[in-house]
Design an enzyme around this catalytic site. Structure first.
Site, PDB file in Angstrom:
ATOM      1  N   HIS A 259      53.537 -36.132  23.372  1.00 59.11           N
ATOM      2  CA  HIS A 259      52.124 -35.793  23.152  1.00 59.11           C
ATOM      3  C   HIS A 259      52.011 -34.295  22.941  1.00 59.11           C
ATOM      4  O   HIS A 259      52.750 -33.521  23.567  1.00 59.11           O
ATOM      5  CB  HIS A 259      51.278 -36.200  24.375  1.00 59.11           C
ATOM      6  CG  HIS A 259      49.818 -36.261  24.081  1.00 59.11           C
ATOM      7  ND1 HIS A 259      49.020 -35.145  24.060  1.00 59.11           N
ATOM      8  CD2 HIS A 259      49.020 -37.307  23.782  1.00 59.11           C
ATOM      9  CE1 HIS A 259      47.779 -35.507  23.770  1.00 59.11           C
ATOM     10  NE2 HIS A 259      47.745 -36.808  23.585  1.00 59.11           N
ATOM     11  N   ASP A 313      49.356 -44.981  24.010  1.00 57.16           N
ATOM     12  CA  ASP A 313      49.660 -46.078  23.080  1.00 57.16           C
ATOM     13  C   ASP A 313      50.828 -46.943  23.499  1.00 57.16           C
ATOM     14  O   ASP A 313      51.055 -48.004  22.916  1.00 57.16           O
ATOM     15  CB  ASP A 313      49.951 -45.501  21.689  1.00 57.16           C
ATOM     16  CG  ASP A 313      48.693 -44.912  21.078  1.00 57.16           C
ATOM     17  OD1 ASP A 313      48.759 -43.800  20.536  1.00 57.16           O
ATOM     18  OD2 ASP A 313      47.633 -45.552  21.195  1.00 57.16           O
TER      19      ASP A 313
HETATM   20  C1  SDX Z   1      47.711 -40.079  20.290  1.00 56.34           C
HETATM   21  O1  SDX Z   1      46.306 -35.454  20.409  1.00 56.34           O
HETATM   22  C2  SDX Z   1      45.785 -36.447  21.042  1.00 56.34           C
HETATM   23  O2  SDX Z   1      45.006 -36.295  21.950  1.00 56.34           O
HETATM   24  C3  SDX Z   1      46.163 -37.814  20.499  1.00 56.34           C
HETATM   25  C4  SDX Z   1      45.779 -38.974  21.393  1.00 56.34           C
HETATM   26  C5  SDX Z   1      44.291 -39.175  21.424  1.00 56.34           C
HETATM   27  O3  SDX Z   1      43.814 -39.770  22.395  1.00 56.34           O
HETATM   28  O4  SDX Z   1      43.629 -38.856  20.396  1.00 56.34           O
HETATM   29  O5  SDX Z   1      46.247 -38.756  22.697  1.00 56.34           O
HETATM   30  C6  SDX Z   1      46.380 -40.272  20.864  1.00 56.34           C
HETATM   31  O6  SDX Z   1      47.827 -39.779  19.126  1.00 56.34           O
HETATM   32  C7  SDX Z   1      48.904 -40.248  21.186  1.00 56.34           C
HETATM   33  C8  SDX Z   1      50.228 -39.963  20.419  1.00 56.34           C
HETATM   34  C9  SDX Z   1      50.621 -41.234  19.674  1.00 56.34           C
HETATM   35  N1  SDX Z   1      51.802 -40.911  18.792  1.00 56.34           N
HETATM   36  C10 SDX Z   1      53.025 -41.341  19.123  1.00 56.34           C
HETATM   37  O7  SDX Z   1      53.323 -41.946  20.155  1.00 56.34           O
HETATM   38  C11 SDX Z   1      54.071 -41.016  18.051  1.00 56.34           C
HETATM   39  C12 SDX Z   1      55.357 -40.497  18.706  1.00 56.34           C
HETATM   40  N2  SDX Z   1      55.098 -39.141  19.225  1.00 56.34           N
HETATM   41  C13 SDX Z   1      55.467 -38.003  18.481  1.00 56.34           C
HETATM   42  O8  SDX Z   1      55.649 -38.108  17.138  1.00 56.34           O
HETATM   43  C14 SDX Z   1      55.012 -36.680  19.058  1.00 56.34           C
HETATM   44  O9  SDX Z   1      55.185 -36.736  20.398  1.00 56.34           O
HETATM   45  C15 SDX Z   1      53.602 -36.213  18.715  1.00 56.34           C
HETATM   46  C16 SDX Z   1      53.406 -36.125  17.254  1.00 56.34           C
HETATM   47  C17 SDX Z   1      52.608 -37.110  19.324  1.00 56.34           C
HETATM   48  C18 SDX Z   1      53.441 -34.822  19.316  1.00 56.34           C
HETATM   49  O10 SDX Z   1      54.444 -34.057  18.823  1.00 56.34           O
HETATM   50  P1  SDX Z   1      54.349 -32.452  18.899  1.00 56.34           P
HETATM   51  O11 SDX Z   1      53.522 -31.993  20.009  1.00 56.34           O
HETATM   52  O12 SDX Z   1      54.011 -31.917  17.552  1.00 56.34           O
HETATM   53  O13 SDX Z   1      55.782 -32.088  19.300  1.00 56.34           O
HETATM   54  P2  SDX Z   1      56.968 -31.962  18.292  1.00 56.34           P
HETATM   55  O14 SDX Z   1      56.788 -32.948  17.167  1.00 56.34           O
HETATM   56  O15 SDX Z   1      57.135 -30.528  17.970  1.00 56.34           O
HETATM   57  O16 SDX Z   1      58.195 -32.463  19.193  1.00 56.34           O
HETATM   58  C19 SDX Z   1      58.760 -31.563  20.156  1.00 56.34           C
HETATM   59  C20 SDX Z   1      60.142 -32.089  20.401  1.00 56.34           C
HETATM   60  C21 SDX Z   1      60.889 -32.404  19.108  1.00 56.34           C
HETATM   61  O17 SDX Z   1      62.264 -32.269  19.386  1.00 56.34           O
HETATM   62  P3  SDX Z   1      63.018 -30.914  18.822  1.00 56.34           P
HETATM   63  O18 SDX Z   1      62.771 -30.884  17.334  1.00 56.34           O
HETATM   64  O19 SDX Z   1      62.337 -29.761  19.556  1.00 56.34           O
HETATM   65  O20 SDX Z   1      64.462 -31.146  19.195  1.00 56.34           O
HETATM   66  O21 SDX Z   1      60.060 -33.342  21.108  1.00 56.34           O
HETATM   67  C22 SDX Z   1      60.658 -34.361  20.323  1.00 56.34           C
HETATM   68  C23 SDX Z   1      60.667 -33.868  18.894  1.00 56.34           C
HETATM   69  O22 SDX Z   1      61.689 -34.498  18.167  1.00 56.34           O
HETATM   70  N3  SDX Z   1      59.806 -35.531  20.427  1.00 56.34           N
HETATM   71  C24 SDX Z   1      60.270 -36.770  20.534  1.00 56.34           C
HETATM   72  C25 SDX Z   1      59.133 -37.588  20.598  1.00 56.34           C
HETATM   73  N4  SDX Z   1      58.022 -36.827  20.513  1.00 56.34           N
HETATM   74  C26 SDX Z   1      58.463 -35.551  20.416  1.00 56.34           C
HETATM   75  N5  SDX Z   1      61.526 -37.257  20.579  1.00 56.34           N
HETATM   76  C27 SDX Z   1      61.635 -38.604  20.698  1.00 56.34           C
HETATM   77  N6  SDX Z   1      60.598 -39.454  20.751  1.00 56.34           N
HETATM   78  C28 SDX Z   1      59.332 -38.984  20.711  1.00 56.34           C
HETATM   79  N7  SDX Z   1      58.305 -39.821  20.763  1.00 56.34           N
END
Ligand code: SDX
Length: 377
Positions: A259, A313
């Protein structure tokens, strides 16, 4: 001096708000000052919509009147039903987006961005959203839409219109909690999009349409569907570790985890975790919860040190699946819950507006000589 680029506007504060408070380190969420744990377990979605719109919890009388207003505004204009029939082959989120757009043609206050009118429109869109999704689902099956039932609450009426049968109270209560948990969440991507639309003094219908479009992405609202697809692919708990490893080792992500703000467990997740377990037991399908908890408690444990925990989710999809809701409708349920939150974010934007217009640092070529077409070879 090159400008500082804040990609994804990560950790950038846009404005102040009284809508919701999110402490990402603690995993704390308040709507208008009330803890999500109290709201999820002790209130109803109707109370939460009222709270978001008016800033305080309703008295019994206020709630009764507000609930009556929602129930009185569920029916769609016939022309909108016709529009939904024309787009019956579309994805349910596209149908919802189209339905909200079409409703603008029938709303006498569409251009009035005053707080009072925006809330009245938010009430109408919150009330009609379920009717749009359910009507489209019936039409895409070649069935007639089911008229709203004024004897049922918001969640119950949606289920009734979707399946054309009276839902069990336990199922109604499940969906009611789900709507509460999805109602509002600050400047999430879809609310940010809605705010951008409001900041140009467009209108609520355009802002909600924008929010629906943004929410559709799998990194935002689409995760619940992807989580359940993952569980179905995994099939048995003993397959979970290898399945997830394959994704993670190839730079993929486990949906329902991580998140932008929460670096602790999303406080909303617990309210669906236990309900997912209980529903799986009740339906004689405990396997899905076992798979999900194996992913959470075995596979993803190492990611906790990096602030990656389950989000709202992760368990939602298993509940919708066990309720036999088609998987392409999962995200629409999220959207139906979020219409009040988008409305409140727009009210705040309209009340103290500044055009939202960030910058991009141009890194392309400069001042190139223009070559007339006939000389370009
Ligand atoms: C919602 O914002 C909100 O409030 C949203 C929400 C709402 O109520 O409106 O809460 C609802 O959208 C919840 C999120 C639902 N999405 C998912 O579950 C999709 C999977 N999650 C990710 O894609 C990710 O966690 C995000 C997009 C939600 C957030 O990502 P960020 O904050 O942009 O962080 P990032 O993409 O920079 O990741 C940081 C690191 C990365 O690794 P490195 O490149 O630093 O090595 O964390 C890793 C990412 O690869 N990472 C994950 C991961 N999420 C982040 N690795 C594995 N699995 C994951 N799910």
């Amino acid at each position: 001096m090159p400008p500082e680029i804040i990609k994804g506007l990560k950790d950038v504060y846009l404005d102040t708000t009284t809508s919701s408070f999110i402490d990402g380190q603690e995993g704390k969420l308040l709507y208008r000052g009330y803890n999500i744990h109290d709201l999820a377990e002790k209130s109803t979605f109707e109370e939460v919509i009222y709270l978001l719109f008016y800033g305080n919890l309703p008295t019994k009388q206020e709630l009764q009147e507000f609930d009556d207003l929602l129930r009185a505004n569920r029916r769609l204009p016939d022309e909108v039903i016709q529009v939904l029939d024309l787009v019956k082959a579309s994805h349910p989120m596209d149908a919802l987006r189209t339905g909200v757009s079409a409703l603008a043609a029938f709303d006498p206050e569409v251009t009035d961005n005053s707080t009072e009118a925006t809330i009245r429109k938010g009430i109408r869109l919150s009330a009609m959203g379920p009717t749009i999704v359910a009507a489209h689902h019936r039409l895409r099956q070649g069935l007639e839409p089911v008229a709203p039932n004024p004897d049922l609450n918001h969640a119950g009426n949606f289920l009734y219109m979707l399946f054309n049968e009276m839902p069990e109270q336990e199922t109604i209560d499940l969906l009611d909690v789900d709507f509460i948990l999805h109602a509002e969440h600050g400047a999430n991507a879809s609310a940010f999009g809605a705010r951008v639309a409001a900041s140009t003094l467009s209108d609520l219908h355009s802002a909600v349409t924008t929010g629906i479009g943004v929410l559709k992405g799998p990194w935002h609202g689409g995760a619940a569907e992807e989580v359940m697809k993952m569980a179905l692919d995994i099939g048995q708990p003993e397959n979970a570790a290898e399945y997830c490893r394959n994704i993670l080792d190839n730079g993929g992500r486990i949906m329902g985890f991580g998140h932008r703000v929460y670096k602790a467990e999303d406080p909303r997740a617990r309210h669906l975790r236990e309900r997912s377990r209980a529903l799986g037991e009740k339906k004689g399908q405990p396997n899905w919860f076992k798979i999900l908890t194996y992913v959470e408690d075995e596979v993803m444990v190492p990611y906790r040190s990096r602030g990656i925990f389950v989000n709202v989710d992760f368990f939602a999809g298993s509940i919708y699946y066990l309720l036999e809701i088609p998987d392409d409708l999962f995200i629409s349920i999220f959207a139906l819950g979020r219409i009040p939150g988008w409305t409140l974010q727009c009210v705040e934007q309209f009340e103290d507006n500044m055009l939202i217009r960030p910058l991009l640092e141009y890194v392309g070529e400069m001042d190139k000589e223009f070559v007339p077409l006939e000389e370009r070879g």
